[in-house]
Design an enzyme around this catalytic site. Sequence first.
Site, PDB file in Angstrom:
ATOM      1  CG  ASP A   1      -2.425  -4.325   5.201  1.00 21.48           C
ATOM      2  OD1 ASP A   1      -1.571  -3.452   5.006  1.00 21.48           O
ATOM      3  OD2 ASP A   1      -3.606  -4.205   4.848  1.00 21.48           O
ATOM      4  CD  GLU A   2      -4.708  -6.504   1.524  1.00 18.55           C
ATOM      5  OE1 GLU A   2      -5.622  -7.242   1.114  1.00 18.55           O
ATOM      6  OE2 GLU A   2      -4.707  -5.272   1.368  1.00 18.55           O
ATOM      7  CE1 TYR A   3       6.339  -5.735   0.163  1.00 22.72           C
ATOM      8  CE2 TYR A   3       7.016  -8.036  -0.036  1.00 22.72           C
ATOM      9  CZ  TYR A   3       7.223  -6.687  -0.304  1.00 22.72           C
ATOM     10  OH  TYR A   3       8.318  -6.290  -1.036  1.00 22.72           O
TER      11      TYR A   3
ATOM     12  CG  HIS B   1      -1.899  -1.142   1.235  1.00 23.82           C
ATOM     13  ND1 HIS B   1      -3.139  -1.102   0.638  1.00 23.82           N
ATOM     14  CD2 HIS B   1      -1.779  -2.380   1.787  1.00 23.82           C
ATOM     15  CE1 HIS B   1      -3.753  -2.261   0.823  1.00 23.82           C
ATOM     16  NE2 HIS B   1      -2.944  -3.061   1.511  1.00 23.82           N
TER      17      HIS B   1
END
Length: 663
Positions: free
Chosen positions: A311-313, A254
């Site tokens: 988050d969300e790597y 992000h």
Amino acid sequence: MKHLLTLCMLALCLCASAKETCPKVIPALQEWKGGSGKLALPAEGSIVIASADEAALKSVADLLAQDLKDLLGWNYTVKTGKPEKNAIYLSLTKPDKQLGEEGYVLAAGRYAGITAPARQGVFWGTRSLLQILYNENGQLPKGVARDWPQYPNRGFMLDVGRKFFTMDFLRQYVKILSFYKLNEFQIHLNDNGFVQFFDNDWNKTYAAFRLESERFPGLTAKDGSYTKKEFTDLQRLGMEYGVNVIPEIDIPAHSLAFTHYKPEIGSDKYGMDHLDLYKEETYRFVDSLLDEYLSGEEPVFMGPDVHIGTDEYNAKEAEKFRYFTDRYLKYVEKYGKNVRMWGALRWLKGKTPVKADNVTINAWSYDWIDPNASLKDGYKIINTCDTYLYIVPAAGYYRDFLDIRWLYETWRVGKVNSREELPEGTPGLLGGMFAVWNDHCGNGISQQDVHFRTFPAAQVLAEKMWRGKNEAVSFEEFEALCKQMPEAPGINLLGRVQGEVVLPGQKEELSLNGTDSVATSLPEIGYPYAVEFEVNPDQEQNISGILFKGPHSTVYANWENKGNLAFSRDGYTFVFHAAILPAGEWTKVRIEGDYKGTTLYINGEKVERLEGRIKQFYNYTHHRKDRMYVQETLVFPMQQIGDVRNGFKGKLRNINCVRHPSF
């Protein structure tokens, strides 16, 4: 002496024969013992602080006096001394394990008394007092309330990275959350859109970091941002109102706003919204950015908690991601902060240890975080379950509105996902937080559209996280109470219309010359509404002359010299193309608005509805077409008619706000 007086009030109330029913507030009171009769407070009176507690409670009393003015029109003065008849009396009491830092006792007898072990408890007591006075027409049922929260962390997260929200909106939201005893406001300061909506080109993809940076000039978004002073002032406001403003800088995914600024730290392998975890320059940049806000005697991030995202790597880099996460948990902690992060360690499994002590995780998706495993590892968790608590406005996935009935009747803080439910009192389960993600950058959503979705959610989740399940009140009764409650003293983002309103031009004809305006008593009109007026433009018109203007939006005549009506808000402009207002003639106009769109009627006939426009984009990653639903909504502006700089030229008459039953 003050404790003896409180006990006397208790005895008076409990010995009464006829019992007053429990006052209606949100969240509901934990305990109520009714007395006999009501205490009618005067419109002009006193807030008295116990002499020994003036230093701790003066700010509480000052805020209460202002709120009484804003909510009820009352004028109250603040002083110290002993309790007086028909006054409001604030005091501190000895520590109480059940009440803790946030609990309080509110007693109404000869006067209204609020006492608590800590300032925060007294302040929450004033929120209940205000709600009762509002709902009971200035009266307090005599009796004693004893109230405390079921969970210590009760919050809301707002994504301001993908959509800008003004500082004025954020300050109002602190007060709204506070009015319902929600005590955390997480500000997601950076994020980016989805690449498929921007020609599958990272360089074109929208990204923003919203906070002023002196070390990295040019990093801060140009279409909306906050100065350091504005952000510290927001945190100070939160401290006054009992709301912990938690800044979040989301890394290492992000992070397109950072790689737009510094492309060499972006990942060629996983997408430029990922930081490259193998480059030393990445760590130098992140170290310096965080240090800018955390260091010094008066740091920009002045509160106790800081969120680092994580988050969300991409799961292929689990070990390096875990190293990065552990490094920045420790890095932020060395500045004396409690650190938070999004749950990701279940998805990104590995052998690299990640610090757990004094770390709080937002438990959002079972695919990414196993709440039980995290608790066993020593993390504390906040239930932010995406299935139940995520709002993604007008995106077509997750929820556009939370399921208020289901939340009230079924949900509890321990329901951390659809697979498991943690028992009440589970150690390490701190509370809950709902979230708004503005995934679809550029979809036209407005600040007030977001608020229209979040306010009902705030009310019901405040109830469930403070009071818990309330068998005594049905959902229908609770919903009715929600609809009659104000957002907060002095705040009306919903644009509710109260009582009869007489508008300029309603009974007389207005003549405007393009450089004048007429003020009204009605700033704006919220959903659903209908506004009617008759308009007669002059032959010579200002280009895009302002017809109506409010605090958040504007309606124009002769848009771009083509004779059309148009409106703008939040940086977007929408045009009614189907009708032109003829010069020198009277035209009857009716504009209807709801949360889905805006409709134009001309001389009694519907000519255009702005709703449902869809943009389609090809997603090369998943080989599909993705849709964006454009929001063409308007909270109707009515603060002024015309404008002194570029206003409407012509005549108006029969201006009228048509009320709907939901008003």
